[in-house]
Design an enzyme around this catalytic site. Structure first.
Site, PDB file in Angstrom:
ATOM      1  N   HIS A 140       0.919  -1.238   0.056  1.00 49.32           N
ATOM      2  CA  HIS A 140       0.086   0.216   0.286  1.00 49.32           C
ATOM      3  C   HIS A 140       0.857   1.201  -0.156  1.00 49.32           C
ATOM      4  O   HIS A 140       0.706   1.958  -0.672  1.00 49.32           O
ATOM      5  CB  HIS A 140      -1.024  -0.168   1.226  1.00 49.32           C
ATOM      6  CG  HIS A 140      -1.756   1.133   1.398  1.00 49.32           C
ATOM      7  ND1 HIS A 140      -3.244   1.043   0.885  1.00 49.32           N
ATOM      8  CD2 HIS A 140      -1.603   2.431   1.894  1.00 49.32           C
ATOM      9  CE1 HIS A 140      -3.655   2.359   1.002  1.00 49.32           C
ATOM     10  NE2 HIS A 140      -2.907   2.945   1.767  1.00 49.32           N
ATOM     11  N   GLU A 141       1.935   1.378   0.757  1.00 45.42           N
ATOM     12  CA  GLU A 141       2.504   2.476   0.972  1.00 45.42           C
ATOM     13  C   GLU A 141       3.667   2.634  -0.012  1.00 45.42           C
ATOM     14  O   GLU A 141       3.904   3.902  -0.763  1.00 45.42           O
ATOM     15  CB  GLU A 141       3.488   2.509   2.343  1.00 45.42           C
ATOM     16  CG  GLU A 141       2.541   2.533   3.624  1.00 45.42           C
ATOM     17  CD  GLU A 141       1.573   3.492   3.763  1.00 45.42           C
ATOM     18  OE1 GLU A 141       1.730   4.735   3.069  1.00 45.42           O
ATOM     19  OE2 GLU A 141       0.485   3.068   4.154  1.00 45.42           O
TER      20      GLU A 141
ATOM     21  N   HIS B 188       1.796   4.611  -2.683  1.00 43.22           N
ATOM     22  CA  HIS B 188       1.856   6.108  -2.560  1.00 43.22           C
ATOM     23  C   HIS B 188       3.182   6.567  -2.775  1.00 43.22           C
ATOM     24  O   HIS B 188       3.497   7.362  -3.483  1.00 43.22           O
ATOM     25  CB  HIS B 188       1.638   6.379  -1.150  1.00 43.22           C
ATOM     26  CG  HIS B 188       0.140   6.181  -0.397  1.00 43.22           C
ATOM     27  ND1 HIS B 188      -0.720   6.951  -0.869  1.00 43.22           N
ATOM     28  CD2 HIS B 188      -0.328   5.701   0.323  1.00 43.22           C
ATOM     29  CE1 HIS B 188      -1.707   6.682  -0.447  1.00 43.22           C
ATOM     30  NE2 HIS B 188      -1.477   5.847   0.610  1.00 43.22           N
TER      31      HIS B 188
ATOM     32  N   GLU C 206      -4.826   7.724  -3.120  1.00 46.02           N
ATOM     33  CA  GLU C 206      -5.266   6.669  -2.582  1.00 46.02           C
ATOM     34  C   GLU C 206      -5.467   5.396  -3.545  1.00 46.02           C
ATOM     35  O   GLU C 206      -5.371   4.249  -3.520  1.00 46.02           O
ATOM     36  CB  GLU C 206      -6.304   6.805  -1.644  1.00 46.02           C
ATOM     37  CG  GLU C 206      -6.944   5.826  -0.859  1.00 46.02           C
ATOM     38  CD  GLU C 206      -6.168   5.475   0.575  1.00 46.02           C
ATOM     39  OE1 GLU C 206      -5.174   6.411   0.490  1.00 46.02           O
ATOM     40  OE2 GLU C 206      -6.332   4.440   1.039  1.00 46.02           O
TER      41      GLU C 206
END
Lengths: 489, 489
Positions: free
Chosen positions: A254-255, A258, A284
């Protein structure tokens, strides 16, 4: 130097100082000694004061009146500088100071109230925060819609009405899908314990697998995973749990989503207003498509299953299909941050409707808990048991972050649009992912989304990249297809 | 608010921003990804520009004209604010910018010249640096002594003549002591390899043993050990070498001395001009007395020998006396940073005399290498073999740090004065140190030196703490006593 050039020189220095403030935030969550908190508060206040003074500098206002851009990029730079200038100047200094004080106090009271399961103890300060944020919203709105004005901080160019249209269309299909999946047996999860240092090593490998450039970033541990920084210094954090390695790996992916966005931005935008992700929703969309559509796909999980067997040996799951089911479990739960792909959006919609009503004055703070619990029962099918599992679970409102929540689900909607286009653009996507190769996917995302930084407003960006007007349909189709197959619906 | 209060509010914010710049420096040496260097350059330039603008703010000049302090502390605050203001305003902006550019370029050329053993390749840019620094010195000196004006940045309230008096008295005794010790057999050192993670663990233990507060600091690795930050966030770095554990442990103790100074400053001075060590010389007095007078004492090394045996087992030294001799070896060598307590000061005096002559225009850059080599032969008794072992060994001059070198030896002189007073104040010092207890020593140093921060000028501070006018005698007596015993002179 033209007026535009002067404005840009000023903006570049501001952007560099903004990066410094971000780095301090990273340090605070990863490296800072515990006893340095109070001093750090003074340091952060000092750099924020410098940033505010620069953003609200009357000179910037004067320059903005006459500056002329010669191309699309220049116009976008001016748009972002103007947005920051208006944000900094429309709110009276006294009000801004009061908000900073009250939200700082509110965070402490929220944490204490949550620990004590005592909603009433939190309500007075929340009432103050709501009143102050409404006042701020009115100042920002200039007679327009108050909540739209708040959204501008997180999702410029998008209105609450547009979001409500999307969310209203999503809700019934997600409630049905949730109920159907929860009617089936819950798949088995992992068992045993997983060496945490090995989790961190596999996290680094996953980060690299997803194209994260470690020469311009690093991976550390933090209580709450986050990504921080832009350009050539974009750092991520993850966390480990001895019994839940998926938490670590999917936090990392997820990170990395980003971070890949920030690392992928056109280098010529570095340290300018366009040199960072354009909105929380688009941010997101990148973290979610990396984590879910790619990272939780049958193809990629097949590869990850093999790597986890290499690293950890037997961990209670014996084949790739069972592994796929385990990383996509839908199970009852109260907590947003632990929710699966189906239920996550229901959490967000609940918060969006409630905070919009709070800001409009249609919901009183004293009625918040009841409204939360009623809505939760309606959408999830069972009742909230304690406040920490209900309206006290998130820090956001105590910090004054109204308008932030919807960007989480908007990111999922954008990810749905992008994934539909990605599958067409990269026909052998699944073959690649099954081998742990993400470059087809990440390359397409870099070209269509990431490189543009702040150039295009969110909806324009998604429209160009996805080839359709931003809509919930692709996300819902994807979720229904995936979870119907997984749960035999 | 009085004018004094306004000035202090401004100074506090500047101090907070200064701490941020320091933290960025720490990050650069410990955590920053390698690919972020260029961007970091822009970030550092932005925060330095903010700091310079604040320090040279005409408003500060106006306030200084009328501000009145009500006590000694207030007067010292004004003294430090005035010093920073004059430093920032006396040098024309163009000259400051040119110095920043040329020294940045010079560092690269110095590193290349050192690697290539090519003095001639470095001389043109060094010539530029020297010319620019002389120009800057003239601007700062206001008709006074140019080198004294430079010293003010590092050792306020001390003149080159005072330093020269001390150094001139030290030189013959140190040359003799060096020659006598080198005439004896060199004691055996450690052998084998030492686990580097275990070195870091013992470093943490040593740091705590010396009173370093880890709740307000942390220990990391860096290529060149340093201490960074003030108040509640003071971080140190050390380094490890598999074959040379003393390098790690004594680097740690040295940096803990610097850090203890910053951590020991009166908390009411935090984030003010008095909230940091008053000078480089006093700073070095703390790092040196921790490292040498305490850390390399017979009593403390007895304890350290035991701890190293516990951690590493047999490492080629079998008793505490041999261990004491090993950590105090005097051996031929060219490199300042590797020099022992006796020879270190000879290195500094050489540089002090040469840089003073360069600044006075009495020594041409083209004659520097010959002057260095002649002086080295005279003081050390053998000839420099290659430039990287001679005049190209230090980075300082390429960075424009003229006036910095003497503070290293001045720190040793101050440490000598302090140690003489400490032994009287704590009669059972050796008994404590033999048990690994440093609190008697570090408590006395905190009370007499560290807590005062920037309150007293260096010579006043040392005079009060040591009970004598700062002089080289105690240091020389200590060195002669210690090394005569060690080498049977």
């Amino acid at each position: 130097m033209t007026t535009y050039d002067k404005l840009m020189a000023h903006a570049r220095e501001t952007a560099a100082l903004g990066q410094i403030a971000g780095r301090l935030g990273w340090d605070q969550e990863t490296m800072m000694p515990c006893g340095a908190a109070r001093q750090r508060g003074a340091e952060m206040a000092a750099i924020e004061a410098v940033l505010h003074a620069r953003r609200s500098d009357p000179q910037v206002g004067d320059w903005l009146e006459t500056a002329e851009a010669i191309d699309e990029q220049g116009q976008a730079q001016l748009r972002e500088i103007r947005r920051a200038y208006e944000r900094a100047t429309k709110v009276p200094a006294d009000l801004a100071k009061r908000i900073a004080q009250v939200t700082s106090e509110a965070q402490g009271k929220w944490a204490a109230a949550r620990a004590a399961e005592d909603v009433a103890a939190f309500l007075p300060v929340l009432q103050e925060v709501v009143a102050l944020k409404r006042e701020e919203g009115a100042a920002l709105a200039d007679g327009g819609d108050l909540y739209d004005a708040m959204l501008r901080d997180y999702e410029p160019g998008t209105t609450a009405a547009q979001i409500a249209d999307i969310f209203d269309a999503m809700r019934p299909r997600l409630v049905d899908l949730r109920a159907a999946a929860l009617d089936r047996p819950v798949p088995a999860g992992v068992s045993g314990t997983f060496d945490e240092a090995a989790q961190m090593r596999l996290s680094q490998e996953l980060a690299t697998t997803f194209g994260y450039d470690l020469s311009r970033g690093r991976v550390d541990k933090a209580v709450h995973p986050f990504s921080s920084g832009s350009g050539d210094d974009v750092r991520i954090t993850t966390r480990t749990s001895a019994t839940d390695p998926f938490n670590c790996f999917y936090s990392t992916i997820h990170e990395v989503g980003h971070a890949a966005y920030e690392q992928g931005i056109d280098a010529t935008y570095a340290l300018t207003p366009l040199g960072q992700g354009v909105s929380m929703g688009v941010h997101e969309s990148q973290s979610r498509i990396y984590e879910n559509q790619i990272g939780r796909s049958r193809a990629f999980t097949g590869w990850l299953f093999g790597r986890m067997r290499d690293v950890f040996g037997d961990f209670g799951i014996n084949d790739a299909d069972a592994f796929y089911a385990a990383v996509n479990r839908v199970d009852n739960g109260y907590i947003r941050t632990e929710a699966d792909e189906v239920q996550y959006n229901l959490h967000i919609m609940l918060r969006f409707d409630l905070e919009r009503a709070l800001m409009a004055g249609d919901l009183l703070v004293t009625d918040l808990e009841a409204a939360w619990n009623d809505r939760f029962l309606a959408d999830f099918g069972y009742a909230v048991d304690t406040p920490s599992n209900g309206c006290l679970q998130d820090v956001h409102w105590s910090v004054g972050l109204f308008g932030y929540f919807p960007t989480y689900a908007l990111g999922n909607v954008y990810a749905g649009c992008l994934y539909q286009a990605l599958r067409k653009a990269v026909p052998d996507l699944e073959t690649q992912l099954a081998k742990g190769v993400t470059s087809g996917a990440t390359g397409w995302l870099r070209d269509t989304v990431q490189q543009h930084g702040g150039l295009l407003l969110p909806r324009d960006l998604i429209r160009r990249a996805g080839g359709i007007e931003p809509t919930e349909t692709p996300l819902l189709d994807y979720l229904e297809e995936k979870f119907s197959a997984l749960y035999g619906l």
